[in-house]
Design an enzyme around this catalytic site. Structure first.
Site, PDB file in Angstrom:
ATOM      1  N   ASP A  66       3.069  40.381  14.343  1.00  0.00           N
ATOM      2  CA  ASP A  66       3.621  40.941  13.101  1.00  0.00           C
ATOM      3  C   ASP A  66       4.199  42.333  13.357  1.00  0.00           C
ATOM      4  O   ASP A  66       5.273  42.678  12.858  1.00  0.00           O
ATOM      5  CB  ASP A  66       2.543  41.033  12.018  1.00  0.00           C
ATOM      6  CG  ASP A  66       1.963  39.685  11.634  1.00  0.00           C
ATOM      7  OD1 ASP A  66       2.653  38.657  11.818  1.00  0.00           O
ATOM      8  OD2 ASP A  66       0.816  39.659  11.153  1.00  0.00           O
TER       9      ASP A  66
ATOM     10  N   ASP B 166      -5.284  37.206  12.170  1.00  0.00           N
ATOM     11  CA  ASP B 166      -4.955  38.603  11.907  1.00  0.00           C
ATOM     12  C   ASP B 166      -6.215  39.421  12.121  1.00  0.00           C
ATOM     13  O   ASP B 166      -7.318  38.973  11.812  1.00  0.00           O
ATOM     14  CB  ASP B 166      -4.450  38.779  10.474  1.00  0.00           C
ATOM     15  CG  ASP B 166      -3.085  38.157  10.245  1.00  0.00           C
ATOM     16  OD1 ASP B 166      -2.304  38.065  11.205  1.00  0.00           O
ATOM     17  OD2 ASP B 166      -2.795  37.776   9.099  1.00  0.00           O
TER      18      ASP B 166
END
Length: 183
Positions: free
Chosen positions: A142, A126
């Site tokens: 995401d 991330d």
């Protein structure tokens, strides 16, 4: 066809941006001395390298098998649904929404399977940090899943009922015409 193209584009873009974040971003040192962080809009948006073994906010980090199983079931369900409805559900918003969800899910699953110390022991990379509110760091996959879910909700609530009503109206008109010819 369109769904496949969307899935491939999402996977390629997500994997390339994660590669960049993992190979380049984690070695970047910003002006505050923070390693792995680039401020895009100070206090609002930044790129901040993180390895996430769980889901949002690192929850359930020791339960990778749950994510793998759940993601596998969802991927199989979406593919099955697309195959089952390929002749009836052709609206671009519907196809796009499922393509985004499928591509994001597959791309994060690739991370969980292959990018770790052991096979199936991976962590998701991330790097997009929305700092204005307390929001988990996320990635392109995401974002695609969330956008796809929002588009699917819009389709189900606003477009699909209109299509069904139009089909019902068309069917009733055709039924009247065929009944009138039989008289």
């Amino acid at each position: 066809m369109l769904t496949s193209v969307i899935v491939y584009i999402v996977i390629i873009i997500d994997q390339l941006t994660k590669w960049w974040a993992d190979r380049k971003l984690q070695y970047f040192v910003n002006t505050d001395g923070k390693v792995g962080k680039i401020d895009i809009i100070d206090g609002v948006l930044s790129f901040d390298h993180t390895l996430n073994p769980g889901m949002a906010w690192g929850m359930l980090k020791d339960h990778r098998w749950v994510f793998l199983l759940l993601t596998s079931v969802i991927i199989v369900a979406i593919i099955s649904f697309l195959l089952y409805t390929r002749k009836t559900k052709k609206h671009p918003l519907f196809i796009t929404s499922l393509g985004l969800i499928l591509g994001g899910g597959i791309s994060n699953m690739i991370d969980r399977i292959f990018f770790g110390d052991v096979l199936f022991g991976g962590k998701v990379i991330d790097f997009i940090s929305f700092e204005l509110i307390d929001f988990p760091i996320f990635n392109v996959a995401d974002s695609c899943v969330c956008i796809g879910e929002a588009l699917l909700i819009i389709y189900v609530l606003f477009i699909d009922p209109k299509i069904k009503n139009a089909e019902l109206f068309t069917f009733s008109e055709k039924n009247k015409e065929s009944n009138g010819k039989n008289d």
